[in-house]
Design an enzyme around this catalytic site. Structure first.
Site, PDB file in Angstrom:
ATOM      1  N   SER A  95      37.087  38.819  28.807  1.00 13.38           N
ATOM      2  CA  SER A  95      38.743  39.620  29.213  1.00 13.38           C
ATOM      3  C   SER A  95      39.317  39.111  28.625  1.00 13.38           C
ATOM      4  O   SER A  95      40.308  37.677  29.150  1.00 13.38           O
ATOM      5  CB  SER A  95      38.359  39.765  31.136  1.00 13.38           C
ATOM      6  OG  SER A  95      39.009  39.904  31.707  1.00 13.38           O
TER       7      SER A  95
ATOM      8  N   TYR B 169      38.942  35.772  39.070  1.00 13.72           N
ATOM      9  CA  TYR B 169      37.759  35.986  37.956  1.00 13.72           C
ATOM     10  C   TYR B 169      38.461  35.662  36.869  1.00 13.72           C
ATOM     11  O   TYR B 169      37.260  35.398  36.317  1.00 13.72           O
ATOM     12  CB  TYR B 169      38.057  37.934  38.097  1.00 13.72           C
ATOM     13  CG  TYR B 169      38.108  38.600  37.267  1.00 13.72           C
ATOM     14  CD1 TYR B 169      36.225  38.630  37.121  1.00 13.72           C
ATOM     15  CD2 TYR B 169      38.995  38.851  35.700  1.00 13.72           C
ATOM     16  CE1 TYR B 169      36.635  39.269  35.608  1.00 13.72           C
ATOM     17  CE2 TYR B 169      38.033  39.472  35.302  1.00 13.72           C
ATOM     18  CZ  TYR B 169      37.201  40.179  35.200  1.00 13.72           C
ATOM     19  OH  TYR B 169      36.061  40.639  34.265  1.00 13.72           O
TER      20      TYR B 169
ATOM     21  N   LYS C 128      35.633  33.383  33.883  1.00 18.26           N
ATOM     22  CA  LYS C 128      35.889  34.242  32.057  1.00 18.26           C
ATOM     23  C   LYS C 128      36.351  32.990  30.443  1.00 18.26           C
ATOM     24  O   LYS C 128      35.528  33.193  30.281  1.00 18.26           O
ATOM     25  CB  LYS C 128      35.886  35.277  31.830  1.00 18.26           C
ATOM     26  CG  LYS C 128      35.084  36.257  33.396  1.00 18.26           C
ATOM     27  CD  LYS C 128      34.546  36.808  32.463  1.00 18.26           C
ATOM     28  CE  LYS C 128      33.757  38.081  32.868  1.00 18.26           C
ATOM     29  NZ  LYS C 128      32.476  38.298  31.896  1.00 18.26           N
TER      30      LYS C 128
HETATM   31  C1  WQD Z   1      46.413  49.007  34.528  1.00 19.45           C
HETATM   32  C2  WQD Z   1      47.552  49.792  35.075  1.00 19.45           C
HETATM   33  C3  WQD Z   1      48.651  48.390  37.779  1.00 19.45           C
HETATM   34  C4  WQD Z   1      46.272  51.608  39.384  1.00 19.45           C
HETATM   35  C5  WQD Z   1      42.235  44.405  35.668  1.00 19.45           C
HETATM   36  C6  WQD Z   1      41.948  43.838  35.466  1.00 19.45           C
HETATM   37  C7  WQD Z   1      41.623  42.693  33.841  1.00 19.45           C
HETATM   38  C8  WQD Z   1      40.557  43.446  33.420  1.00 19.45           C
HETATM   39  C9  WQD Z   1      40.157  45.269  33.693  1.00 19.45           C
HETATM   40  C10 WQD Z   1      38.028  43.825  34.025  1.00 19.45           C
HETATM   41  C11 WQD Z   1      49.093  48.110  35.792  1.00 19.45           C
HETATM   42  C12 WQD Z   1      49.067  50.024  37.168  1.00 19.45           C
HETATM   43  C13 WQD Z   1      46.858  50.953  38.803  1.00 19.45           C
HETATM   44  C14 WQD Z   1      47.551  52.469  40.026  1.00 19.45           C
HETATM   45  C15 WQD Z   1      48.868  51.965  39.271  1.00 19.45           C
HETATM   46  N1  WQD Z   1      39.085  44.004  35.155  1.00 19.45           N
HETATM   47  N2  WQD Z   1      47.678  50.894  38.572  1.00 19.45           N
HETATM   48  N3  WQD Z   1      48.646  52.274  39.606  1.00 19.45           N
HETATM   49  O1  WQD Z   1      45.130  45.201  36.008  1.00 19.45           O
HETATM   50  O2  WQD Z   1      45.935  45.790  33.901  1.00 19.45           O
HETATM   51  O3  WQD Z   1      43.527  44.848  34.663  1.00 19.45           O
HETATM   52  O4  WQD Z   1      40.720  45.526  35.037  1.00 19.45           O
HETATM   53  O5  WQD Z   1      36.645  43.088  34.480  1.00 19.45           O
HETATM   54  O6  WQD Z   1      41.107  41.754  34.104  1.00 19.45           O
HETATM   55  O7  WQD Z   1      43.146  42.404  35.778  1.00 19.45           O
HETATM   56  O8  WQD Z   1      44.036  47.447  35.058  1.00 19.45           O
HETATM   57  O9  WQD Z   1      43.592  49.905  36.028  1.00 19.45           O
HETATM   58  O10 WQD Z   1      44.202  48.113  37.409  1.00 19.45           O
HETATM   59  O11 WQD Z   1      46.107  48.588  36.299  1.00 19.45           O
HETATM   60  O12 WQD Z   1      50.199  52.107  38.715  1.00 19.45           O
HETATM   61  O13 WQD Z   1      46.776  53.605  41.157  1.00 19.45           O
HETATM   62  O14 WQD Z   1      47.995  50.464  35.403  1.00 19.45           O
HETATM   63  O15 WQD Z   1      49.502  47.987  38.697  1.00 19.45           O
HETATM   64  O16 WQD Z   1      49.648  47.979  36.077  1.00 19.45           O
HETATM   65  P1  WQD Z   1      44.964  45.737  34.604  1.00 19.45           P
HETATM   66  P2  WQD Z   1      44.344  48.459  36.269  1.00 19.45           P
END
Ligand code: WQD
Length: 326
Positions: A117, A141, A145
């Site tokens: 990841s 997490y 990884k």
């Molecule tokens: C993306 C962006 C949120 C929801 C995570 C894990 C990573 C991988 C993928 C796993 C961020 C913003 C989100 C909302 C928002 N995991 N957001 N409003 O955090 O980049 O990555 O998932 O296997 O390891 O860290 O992904 O989709 O949660 O968020 O503003 O309702 O969207 O703050 O900037 P992230 P995400």
């Protein structure tokens, strides 16, 4: 070759199973069905229900199906939960992998692909993250990884097993509606959920040092991601002794605001987002350099963000038939 796909009943794993089969490989799925869904496994693909902590069942499965390659996706993957339950994450993701590698290295398996990841990078302070960017995971997490990559590499060096660690960036989309992600843990499904509840989607912070103030990510279609696994499987088969670590992204940054605008346009919900507080631990920008995967695998993503949202929405409306269509 016959490939064992651990986590093959999961969202990403089910796509990997289909991509490997489309490429003419045989597949066997190993999944504990804790979050996986048996119906995602094609009816002519054997499904072994078990844990990666069960070394005996793993050894038997490798032997019974004369497995020669493994794609390991079975893992816990929620960042927030990993902060609350780190020992559980280390047990499932690190100990589960160690037990699996013990069985794998005792069997005639020659190739091992690990699901890693972008979380291994933590808060990268660079425009494009290369595989040389220092790893500094920010959550248990991400730590599991990174530790998993070390385990796989060390086992490969010691035994001659060819290995690849694929560092996924932000995965979205589906090959078909029934294969869509059923979890609501990431931006795209979280926005769908708000819109279909007639609530405003949330932007977690708009004061980041990015062009529109919202976080920038590299979104990758799950079909492209699955094809990267096939390309990695082929590369490992072609070059015994290989040890690859590759970013799997598109190299294109898209902001949260841009994503939400695209989602509202595609779904037909005209609901402006609200800005809430930053989510702790979110890096401002995480975008892959996809050059190494292109060079090593001859692989490149083909699908854009519109394809991701459109296909994910088809899955969402299948499961939520009341969702108003655009
Ligand atoms: C993306 C962006 C949120 C929801 C995570 C894990 C990573 C991988 C993928 C796993 C961020 C913003 C989100 C909302 C928002 N995991 N957001 N409003 O955090 O980049 O990555 O998932 O296997 O390891 O860290 O992904 O989709 O949660 O968020 O503003 O309702 O969207 O703050 O900037 P992230 P995400």
């Amino acid at each position: 070759m016959t490939w064992l796909i651990t986590g093959g009943a999961g969202y990403i794993g089910a796509h990997v199973v289909r991509a490997l089969r489309a490429a003419g490989e045989r597949a066997v799925v190993y999944d504990d069905l804790s979050t996986g869904i048996a119906d995602r496994v094609p009816s002519d693909v054997p499904l072994v229900v078990g844990s990666t902590l069960d070394g005996e069942l793993l050894a038997r499965t490798l032997a019974d199906h004369t497995v020669t390659g493994v794609v390991h996706l079975a893992a816990k993957k929620q960042v927030g939960e990993s902060v609350e339950r780190p020992l559980h994450y280390y047990r499932e993701n690190v100990e589960g992998l160690r037990v699996l590698l013990e069985a794998v290295t005792a069997a005639p398996v020659t190739a091992f692909v690990l699901s890693s990841s972008a979380a291994v990078y933590g808060m990268p302070d660079v425009d494009l993250v290369t595989e040389e960017t220092p790893c500094a995971p920010m959550s248990p997490y991400g730590e599991t990884k990174l530790a998993g990559e070390w385990l796989v590499r060390a086992a490969g060096r010691a035994t001659g097993l060819s290995t690849a660690s694929l560092r996924y960036f932000n995965v979205a989309g589906a090959a078909s509606p029934e294969l869509a992600d059923t979890g609501v843990f990431n931006l795209v499904p979280m926005v769908f959920e708000k819109l279909t509840e007639d609530a405003a989607p949330r932007v977690f912070g708009d004061d980041y040092p990015t062009p529109d103030g919202t976080c920038v990510r590299d979104y990758i279609h799950v079909v492209d991601l699955a094809e990267a696994h096939v390309a990695a499987a082929r590369a490992l088969q072609a070059s015994p002794g290989t040890d690859l670590t590759l970013n799997i992204g598109r190299g294109e940054g898209v902001s949260v605001r841009e994503m939400i605008d695209r989602i509202t346009a595609i779904t037909g919900y005209d609901r402006p987002p609200v800005t809430t507080a930053r989510r702790p631990g979110d890096p401002a920008r995480v975008v892959a350099s996809a050059d190494r995967a292109a060079a090593e695998l001859g692989w490149k993503a083909r699908h854009d963000v519109t394809d991701m949202i459109t296909s994910a929405w088809a899955g969402w409306t299948r499961r939520h038939p009341d969702a108003r269509r655009g």
